[in-house]
Scaffold this motif. Sequence first.
Motif, short mmCIF file in Angstrom:
data_model
loop_
_atom_site.label_atom_id
_atom_site.label_comp_id
_atom_site.label_asym_id
_atom_site.label_seq_id
_atom_site.Cartn_x
_atom_site.Cartn_y
_atom_site.Cartn_z
N ALA A 12 0.84 -1.21 0.00
CA ALA A 12 0.00 0.00 0.00
C ALA A 12 0.87 1.25 0.00
N VAL A 13 1.78 1.28 -0.94
CA VAL A 13 2.77 2.35 -1.04
C VAL A 13 3.04 2.58 -2.52
N THR A 14 3.63 3.68 -2.88
CA THR A 14 3.94 3.91 -4.29
C THR A 14 5.39 3.57 -4.59
N ARG A 15 5.66 3.42 -5.87
CA ARG A 15 7.03 3.14 -6.27
C ARG A 15 7.97 4.27 -5.88
N GLY A 16 7.47 5.47 -5.91
CA GLY A 16 8.28 6.61 -5.50
C GLY A 16 8.78 6.46 -4.08
N ALA A 17 7.88 6.05 -3.18
CA ALA A 17 8.28 5.85 -1.78
C ALA A 17 9.34 4.78 -1.68
N MET A 18 9.13 3.71 -2.43
CA MET A 18 10.09 2.61 -2.38
C MET A 18 11.48 3.05 -2.83
N TYR A 19 11.53 3.76 -3.97
CA TYR A 19 12.84 4.16 -4.47
C TYR A 19 13.43 5.30 -3.66
N HIS A 20 12.62 5.89 -2.79
CA HIS A 20 13.20 6.87 -1.87
C HIS A 20 13.85 6.15 -0.68
N GLN A 21 13.25 5.07 -0.24
CA GLN A 21 13.76 4.37 0.93
C GLN A 21 14.87 3.37 0.58
N PHE A 22 14.82 2.82 -0.62
CA PHE A 22 15.83 1.83 -1.02
C PHE A 22 16.48 2.25 -2.33
N ALA A 23 17.77 2.03 -2.41
CA ALA A 23 18.49 2.46 -3.61
C ALA A 23 17.94 1.78 -4.85
N ASP A 24 17.64 0.51 -4.75
CA ASP A 24 17.07 -0.22 -5.87
C ASP A 24 16.41 -1.49 -5.34
N LYS A 25 15.91 -2.28 -6.26
CA LYS A 25 15.20 -3.50 -5.88
C LYS A 25 16.12 -4.44 -5.09
N THR A 26 17.38 -4.46 -5.47
CA THR A 26 18.33 -5.33 -4.79
C THR A 26 18.50 -4.93 -3.32
N ALA A 27 18.51 -3.64 -3.05
CA ALA A 27 18.67 -3.18 -1.66
C ALA A 27 17.46 -3.62 -0.82
N LEU A 28 16.30 -3.55 -1.42
CA LEU A 28 15.11 -4.04 -0.69
C LEU A 28 15.25 -5.53 -0.41
N PHE A 29 15.72 -6.26 -1.40
CA PHE A 29 15.91 -7.70 -1.21
C PHE A 29 16.89 -7.97 -0.07
N ALA A 30 17.95 -7.19 -0.02
CA ALA A 30 18.94 -7.38 1.05
C ALA A 30 18.29 -7.17 2.41
N ALA A 31 17.42 -6.17 2.50
CA ALA A 31 16.74 -5.91 3.77
C ALA A 31 15.85 -7.09 4.15
N VAL A 32 15.14 -7.62 3.16
CA VAL A 32 14.29 -8.79 3.42
C VAL A 32 15.15 -9.97 3.88
N LEU A 33 16.22 -10.21 3.14
CA LEU A 33 17.10 -11.32 3.48
C LEU A 33 17.59 -11.21 4.91
N GLU A 34 17.93 -10.00 5.32
CA GLU A 34 18.47 -9.82 6.67
C GLU A 34 17.43 -10.16 7.74
N THR A 35 16.19 -9.76 7.51
CA THR A 35 15.18 -10.09 8.52
C THR A 35 14.94 -11.60 8.58
N VAL A 36 14.94 -12.24 7.42
CA VAL A 36 14.76 -13.70 7.41
C VAL A 36 15.88 -14.37 8.17
N GLU A 37 17.10 -13.98 7.84
CA GLU A 37 18.27 -14.57 8.49
C GLU A 37 18.26 -14.32 9.99
N ALA A 38 17.90 -13.12 10.38
CA ALA A 38 17.87 -12.81 11.81
C ALA A 38 16.83 -13.68 12.51
#
Lengths: 210, 210
Positions: free
Chosen positions: A50-76
């Motif tokens: 429930a967010v726009t692409r603009g918000a996403m690309y403001h918070q994360f450098a790119d799709k890969t950075a978002l993936f890294a954040a997801v990976l970290e939570t899973v691993e933790a």
Amino acid sequence: MPSTTPKPTRRSQPERSAATREALVTAARPLFAAHGFANVGTEAIVAAAAVTRGAMYHQFADKTALFAAVLETVEAGVAEQLVERVTAAGVTEPVAAMRLAARAWLDACAEPDVRRIVLVDGPSVLGWARWRALCQRYVFRLVHDLLAAAMDSGRVPRQPVVPLTHLLLGASDEAALYVAESPDPDAARTEMTAALDHLINGLTVPPPAE
Amino acid sequence: MPSTTPKPTRRSQPERSAATREALVTAARPLFAAHGFANVGTEAIVAAAAVTRGAMYHQFADKTALFAAVLETVEAGVAEQLVERVTAAGVTEPVAAMRLAARAWLDACAEPDVRRIVLVDGPSVLGWARWRALCQRYVFRLVHDLLAAAMDSGRVPRQPVVPLTHLLLGASDEAALYVAESPDPDAARTEMTAALDHLINGLTVPPPAE
DNA sequence: TAAGATACAGACAGCCTGTATGTAAATCAA
DNA sequence: TTGATTTACATACAGGCTGTCTGTATCTTA
């Protein structure tokens, strides 16, 4: 009495950022797990969050950075599970703790999130070095410390800890995928647990003179 | 005297197919190895192969199918290397052969093709199951048969062979990546060889009674 | 040699990522 | 409080890339 959603009730900037970041990570995780990194468009992610692409690309450098954040939570989360299982059993002896951790790891990987995000897509998306560095702070450190403790207590002959940790993690990752993808996961889990115990036990005695 | 290239000299259909398929696989391999599957466009591949996209999509269902063909040639080459190294040394004892194969594997993975294509991108692009099934016919079978022989000869206690093979392969894959990505690969190779020997030796004796 | 199948060429539509420009909300200074 | 500045977000746009579709040349076969 203020309304629930329509009135944003003046959130601070850090609060706003944290909220959207968390929404994105939470929304992306099941999508990545189900379809794989390459098969999930950013449009689907932001829609789920429930967010726009603009918000996403403001918070994360790119799709890969978002993936890294997801990976970290899973691993933790997995690391937390392992620690909890081992401490809950009240096991202090390092080798027994490793056997227990191995079982907990196989169980954690029953969830497809861990397999697809951490084991399958992780190295490919982030590159092996970045991937390993991310996991280093969680499960890797756990196994490393257990091995070091086992050497301190004399149960495992003194030797370089880091390479051996890598070997055990590599074996465990493969074991988890084998079990999960098996047509009969329960039987495979039993098989694999025995094989892992065998491997660990082999380390606990000095190798025979050749 | 017919000209060299301008006159196609009437090739048969199977010959034409084989030629373009091989040109594509040969051209794609270094590109995939250097930049990764996701970062190589089909345009770059067909340009390197001196072929059009139309030809490529006629010979392969999609980019993934081409990748699978590349992966298979890489894997076959590695398996051949391992067999050659072991037979050239004239080693017949299965455990010694495994130690030798492990060294040959680390050396084979010094080439980035094997690491990136087989180890990093393979599982992500093809999915773990398809990936494992592809490798099954090459290196997996090799290790499997060596382990079985070791059990037959009594050097390794009798136990299910398949799970143990998975564990050793998983450990070896991680070992190869660790060595190759290390800042000092030579030192890492020495470390890892010792650790792998340790792991293998541990299997050769029955575990102590707990 | 004619008919059909196979191999290839080039154009086209659709999707998807990342960026650039514009707007609203919050923080800060005076 | 108010004006200035920074931060967070929205939307439109450009570029690239994949897979398909239609048309053509080459080969095979009856």
